[in-house]
Design an enzyme around this catalytic site. Sequence first.
Site, mmCIF file in Angstrom:
data_model
loop_
_atom_site.group_PDB
_atom_site.id
_atom_site.type_symbol
_atom_site.label_atom_id
_atom_site.label_comp_id
_atom_site.label_asym_id
_atom_site.label_seq_id
_atom_site.Cartn_x
_atom_site.Cartn_y
_atom_site.Cartn_z
ATOM 1 N N ARG A 1 8.425 44.969 -31.956
ATOM 2 C CA ARG A 1 6.934 44.276 -32.097
ATOM 3 C C ARG A 1 6.875 45.050 -30.644
ATOM 4 O O ARG A 1 8.004 44.700 -29.941
ATOM 5 C CB ARG A 1 6.211 42.945 -32.740
ATOM 6 C CG ARG A 1 7.339 42.258 -31.694
ATOM 7 C CD ARG A 1 7.526 40.721 -32.063
ATOM 8 N NE ARG A 1 8.487 39.983 -31.602
ATOM 9 C CZ ARG A 1 9.593 39.409 -32.258
ATOM 10 N NH1 ARG A 1 9.189 39.296 -33.998
ATOM 11 N NH2 ARG A 1 10.020 38.361 -32.364
ATOM 12 N N ASP B 1 15.022 43.022 -24.428
ATOM 13 C CA ASP B 1 15.039 42.073 -25.482
ATOM 14 C C ASP B 1 16.192 41.368 -25.287
ATOM 15 O O ASP B 1 17.403 42.519 -26.068
ATOM 16 C CB ASP B 1 13.969 42.300 -26.877
ATOM 17 C CG ASP B 1 13.888 41.140 -27.359
ATOM 18 O OD1 ASP B 1 13.911 39.797 -26.325
ATOM 19 O OD2 ASP B 1 13.117 40.816 -28.191
ATOM 20 N N ASN C 1 18.697 38.780 -24.061
ATOM 21 C CA ASN C 1 19.798 38.365 -23.606
ATOM 22 C C ASN C 1 19.501 37.304 -23.373
ATOM 23 O O ASN C 1 20.945 36.928 -23.750
ATOM 24 C CB ASN C 1 19.196 37.727 -22.022
ATOM 25 C CG ASN C 1 18.682 40.121 -21.215
ATOM 26 O OD1 ASN C 1 18.164 40.597 -21.990
ATOM 27 N ND2 ASN C 1 17.769 39.367 -20.232
ATOM 28 N N GLY C 2 19.047 36.135 -24.220
ATOM 29 C CA GLY C 2 19.226 34.556 -25.045
ATOM 30 C C GLY C 2 20.174 35.199 -26.046
ATOM 31 O O GLY C 2 21.178 34.006 -25.727
ATOM 32 N N ASN D 1 5.824 34.671 -21.043
ATOM 33 C CA ASN D 1 6.696 34.225 -20.686
ATOM 34 C C ASN D 1 7.169 32.546 -20.396
ATOM 35 O O ASN D 1 7.713 31.781 -19.898
ATOM 36 C CB ASN D 1 7.646 34.920 -20.652
ATOM 37 C CG ASN D 1 8.334 35.964 -20.991
ATOM 38 O OD1 ASN D 1 8.912 37.498 -20.650
ATOM 39 N ND2 ASN D 1 8.544 35.721 -22.218
ATOM 40 N N TRP D 2 5.940 32.160 -19.340
ATOM 41 C CA TRP D 2 5.283 31.376 -18.420
ATOM 42 C C TRP D 2 5.553 30.078 -19.348
ATOM 43 O O TRP D 2 6.161 29.237 -19.188
ATOM 44 C CB TRP D 2 3.732 31.183 -17.946
ATOM 45 C CG TRP D 2 3.925 32.296 -17.046
ATOM 46 C CD1 TRP D 2 2.784 33.521 -16.671
ATOM 47 C CD2 TRP D 2 4.615 32.149 -15.273
ATOM 48 N NE1 TRP D 2 3.501 34.242 -15.907
ATOM 49 C CE2 TRP D 2 4.377 33.517 -14.918
ATOM 50 C CE3 TRP D 2 5.733 31.792 -15.169
ATOM 51 C CZ2 TRP D 2 4.640 33.786 -13.693
ATOM 52 C CZ3 TRP D 2 5.859 31.998 -13.430
ATOM 53 C CH2 TRP D 2 5.568 33.180 -13.015
ATOM 54 N N ARG E 1 21.440 30.834 -21.633
ATOM 55 C CA ARG E 1 21.149 31.895 -21.550
ATOM 56 C C ARG E 1 21.081 32.937 -20.154
ATOM 57 O O ARG E 1 20.732 34.081 -20.377
ATOM 58 C CB ARG E 1 19.695 31.036 -22.384
ATOM 59 C CG ARG E 1 19.586 31.111 -23.006
ATOM 60 C CD ARG E 1 18.012 30.140 -23.478
ATOM 61 N NE ARG E 1 16.600 31.443 -22.824
ATOM 62 C CZ ARG E 1 16.621 32.125 -24.346
ATOM 63 N NH1 ARG E 1 16.856 32.522 -25.842
ATOM 64 N NH2 ARG E 1 15.621 33.475 -24.315
#
Length: 240
Positions: free
Chosen positions: A194, A20, A22-23, A68-69, A33
């Site tokens: 989380r 987690d 990357n953005g 993520n879709w 991003r």
Amino acid sequence: MPTATAELPEIPRHIAIIMDGNGRWAKERGLPRLEGHRAGAESVREVMEACIERGVEYLTLYAFSSENWSRPVTEVKALMSLLDRFLDEKAKDLDRQNVRLLAIGQLDRLPEKTRALIERIQARTAHHTAMTLVLALSYGGREEIVSAARSLATDAVAGKISASDIDGDLFASRLQTAGIPDPDLLVRTSGEMRISNFLLWQISYAEIIIVKKFWPDFRQGDLFEAVQEYQRRHRRFGAL
Ligand code: IPE
Ligand code: IPE
Ligand code: MG
């Protein structure tokens, strides 16, 4: 004759990673991003090498979640084409590294081209023994559990099993991770505390390590550190 029993701290057999940040990594640099996802692919390469070097048997990477879709179409498309490129480039490395590829998740939701690529690489690397790389793609832990429950219910209705046959082992055998040992170590980068619908059943006794770094900054040395931290933990599994 006494055998040498030097107590070597245990290497986790199975490491699972929620890659987690990357953005945010890209945003910090004023980049789109996509550049973060691109840089993250390099982290995957390094972490794989590190795991092979340490003798980790299974590495599961959360690359794309069911949720993520719901990201903007442009981001989803960019991620899918990055995935295609990654798989394409990786195919040769997997041969060289003797790594077997598996994929879990709702693969039928992936673009046809991506799915075909995965199937081809899976077949081609099926006999590799150095490590198994499990890519979680379009993956959701709840969806996986529901699908296992549905498959058991179908068998029960058809009279192939009775309700009392259903135990933890039978249930686990209907998960996509059937045959894969549960993760010993779960790492999440970017500081978020989380699980985000990852391997809900399988992580019941995993050691959890949250790393502040964003995924593109997580490299070989960070993986080694996580393994060292794991080795300092005392796993009790509810016993004394
Ligand atoms: C992880 O990075 C990659 C995927 C979830 C596909 P993110 O894209 O979630 O990056 P952040 O969390 O927004 O920084
Ligand atoms: C989890 O990251 C999924 C992957 C790393 C593929 P997300 O960025 O999607 O998770 P949330 O939205 O922060 O929970
Ligand atoms: Mg994220």
